[in-house]
Design a protein around this motif. Structure first.
Motif, PDB file in Angstrom:
ATOM      1  N   LYS A  81     -47.977 -63.059  -2.283  1.00 56.29           N
ATOM      2  CA  LYS A  81     -49.219 -63.308  -1.549  1.00 56.29           C
ATOM      3  C   LYS A  81     -50.206 -64.082  -2.416  1.00 56.29           C
ATOM      4  O   LYS A  81     -50.817 -65.060  -1.971  1.00 56.29           O
ATOM      5  CB  LYS A  81     -49.817 -61.973  -1.113  1.00 56.29           C
ATOM      6  CG  LYS A  81     -51.048 -62.100  -0.236  1.00 56.29           C
ATOM      7  CD  LYS A  81     -51.527 -60.718   0.205  1.00 56.29           C
ATOM      8  CE  LYS A  81     -52.773 -60.811   1.071  1.00 56.29           C
ATOM      9  NZ  LYS A  81     -53.247 -59.458   1.486  1.00 56.29           N
ATOM     10  N   SER A  83     -49.523 -65.988  -4.986  1.00 61.32           N
ATOM     11  CA  SER A  83     -49.004 -67.344  -5.196  1.00 61.32           C
ATOM     12  C   SER A  83     -49.322 -68.243  -4.011  1.00 61.32           C
ATOM     13  O   SER A  83     -49.664 -69.421  -4.177  1.00 61.32           O
ATOM     14  CB  SER A  83     -47.485 -67.301  -5.424  1.00 61.32           C
ATOM     15  OG  SER A  83     -47.165 -66.628  -6.614  1.00 61.32           O
ATOM     16  N   SER A  84     -49.227 -67.684  -2.804  1.00 64.76           N
ATOM     17  CA  SER A  84     -49.529 -68.462  -1.601  1.00 64.76           C
ATOM     18  C   SER A  84     -50.996 -68.884  -1.579  1.00 64.76           C
ATOM     19  O   SER A  84     -51.316 -70.039  -1.282  1.00 64.76           O
ATOM     20  CB  SER A  84     -49.207 -67.640  -0.347  1.00 64.76           C
ATOM     21  OG  SER A  84     -47.830 -67.312  -0.309  1.00 64.76           O
ATOM     22  N   TYR A  85     -51.880 -67.934  -1.904  1.00 68.52           N
ATOM     23  CA  TYR A  85     -53.311 -68.256  -1.926  1.00 68.52           C
ATOM     24  C   TYR A  85     -53.605 -69.351  -2.953  1.00 68.52           C
ATOM     25  O   TYR A  85     -54.343 -70.298  -2.682  1.00 68.52           O
ATOM     26  CB  TYR A  85     -54.122 -67.010  -2.270  1.00 68.52           C
ATOM     27  CG  TYR A  85     -54.224 -65.991  -1.162  1.00 68.52           C
ATOM     28  CD1 TYR A  85     -54.041 -66.348   0.176  1.00 68.52           C
ATOM     29  CD2 TYR A  85     -54.513 -64.665  -1.440  1.00 68.52           C
ATOM     30  CE1 TYR A  85     -54.130 -65.415   1.191  1.00 68.52           C
ATOM     31  CE2 TYR A  85     -54.610 -63.715  -0.419  1.00 68.52           C
ATOM     32  CZ  TYR A  85     -54.417 -64.102   0.881  1.00 68.52           C
ATOM     33  OH  TYR A  85     -54.507 -63.181   1.896  1.00 68.52           O
ATOM     34  N   ILE A 151     -44.672 -73.370  -4.161  1.00 62.89           N
ATOM     35  CA  ILE A 151     -45.337 -73.570  -2.869  1.00 62.89           C
ATOM     36  C   ILE A 151     -46.061 -74.911  -2.837  1.00 62.89           C
ATOM     37  O   ILE A 151     -45.969 -75.672  -1.865  1.00 62.89           O
ATOM     38  CB  ILE A 151     -46.326 -72.415  -2.615  1.00 62.89           C
ATOM     39  CG1 ILE A 151     -45.552 -71.121  -2.403  1.00 62.89           C
ATOM     40  CG2 ILE A 151     -47.218 -72.704  -1.408  1.00 62.89           C
ATOM     41  CD1 ILE A 151     -46.398 -69.873  -2.449  1.00 62.89           C
TER      42      ILE A 151
END
Length: 380
Positions: A81, A83-85, A151
């Motif tokens: 989570k 890493s996504s942000y 990502i």
């Protein structure tokens, strides 16, 4: 001549790295700067050749392979989570500000979009080495950075494909997306089932270093598949390392691959980045280079740091994560070359971008040292 150049590079990079550490900076910074000194930009002792570039490419692949080997998979899952942000926020701000800057410079719409895309790219190969030196590669911050880089790379390549589908006319966006999804599906399946099987089959062969050879075969095949699918080869190498890290051969492979990589290939990679620098004809572009460099550093630093802060990191750790995402490295250079070929970048702007990419690469290690040093010192 190549043999002599390799000897000079290895000697100079090790001495420069040691000097950098003595000056309380990451060793990788010294290796980057010594490349500029040895290359055509200053002394001209080393010339950038195709074969040196190929050795350099092996170096960055092995570096990211080692990062994968040292990744804590459980921690990687926990930081998904975050890493996504970090990855998404680290694209939105540079892309938006890059586009606005392009419009202010009088660029056509697609050229301005392409400039924003260039500033959105990230290459953490330099950051990986700095994280290793600071003992942060296996930390929550380090794992978040590596996940965010994957990502970031995927999203930027998808956006690039979307943009090129409008300006190129012959780009099949659907097929590009299918190839990327197929790569990750095959890589995950192979990492789960095929990689352990290959290592078990190679281990009993009656020749020397079979497991290490098998690991290198897996690494290079994953890197090739990634590049073929339009994803950076370093992402494939990283995933190969993660796959092997979940087997019983992790420690044997890590120890010997580090010896191979850090003895020859990785120093060549770091030094070659500096060797590529060419200051010819940029004196009239200094203001533009300075402005874009500040924009590139600030937007990626603050965007990624904001994403990390939203994910629950303290400000110091968040800024450290943002700093690690600043380097644009070879990913931005590849995108710039595509843009130049598609006439989205003029020759002068291409030269400016190359210098800006180099600056983002050089400032990344000391910035990481600044934000991460306090935590490391408190443990020592």
């Amino acid at each position: 001549m190549l043999i002599l150049e390799l000897a000079i590079i290895l000697l100079a990079s090790k001495l420069a790295g040691d000097l950098s550490v003595r000056l309380r900076q990451p060793a990788v910074l010294g290796k980057l700067l010594i490349g500029i000194l040895l290359g055509p930009a200053v002394l001209g002792v080393i010339k950038g050749t195709d074969i040196l570039e190929e050795i350099s490419q092996i170096g960055v692949i092995l570096l990211m392979f080692i990062a994968g080997l040292e990744t804590d998979v459980d921690e990687f899952k926990r930081t998904g989570k975050a890493s996504s942000y970090v990855g998404i926020a680290g694209i939105v701000l540079p892309f938006g500000m890059g586009y606005l800057t392009g419009m202010l410079l009088g660029m056509p719409v697609f050229e301005a979009i392409f400039l924003g895309l260039l500033l959105s790219a990230t290459s953490v190969s330099i950051s990986v080495q700095a994280l290793k030196e600071m003992g942060k590669l296996k930390s929550r911050e380090g794992t978040t950075i590596l996940g965010a880089a994957v990502i970031d790379d995927v999203l930027v390549i998808i956006i690039l494909a979307f943009v090129m589908s409008f300006v190129g006319g012959d780009v099949n966006l659907g097929m590009i997306l299918v190839k990327k999804v197929a790569f990750f599906a095959v890589a995950l399946l192979a990492g789960w089932k095929i990689v352990p099987w290959v290592l078990r089959k190679f281990a009993p062969l009656r020749v020397s270093e079979t497991v290490i050879s098998a690991a290198l075969i897996i690494c290079f095949l994953f890197a090739y598949m990634a590049e073929y699918a339009g994803v950076a080869a370093i992402i494939g190498a990283y995933l190969a390392g993660v796959a092997i890290s979940m087997t019983d051969y992790k420690h044997e492979v890590t120890e010997k691959i580090e010896t191979i990589g850090y003895a020859v290939f990785v120093p060549v990679f770091f030094t070659t980045i500096g060797i590529k620098v060419d200051f010819t004809g940029i004196s009239s572009q200094l203001a533009l280079i300075a402005g874009l460099s500040v924009l590139a550093v600030a937007t990626k630093l603050l965007g990624s740091a904001f994403g990390a802060r939203v994910a629950g990191f303290g400000w110091r750790s968040a800024l450290g994560i943002g700093a690690a995402m600043v380097s644009r490295g070879e990913v931005a250079l590849i995108i710039a070359a595509i843009g130049q070929e598609a006439e989205l970048l003029t020759q002068d702007m291409f030269a400016v971008i190359v210098i800006v990419v180099l600056i983002t690469t050089i400032v990344t290690p000391p910035m990481m040292k600044l934000f991460f040093a306090e935590k490391k010192e408190s443990r020592s």
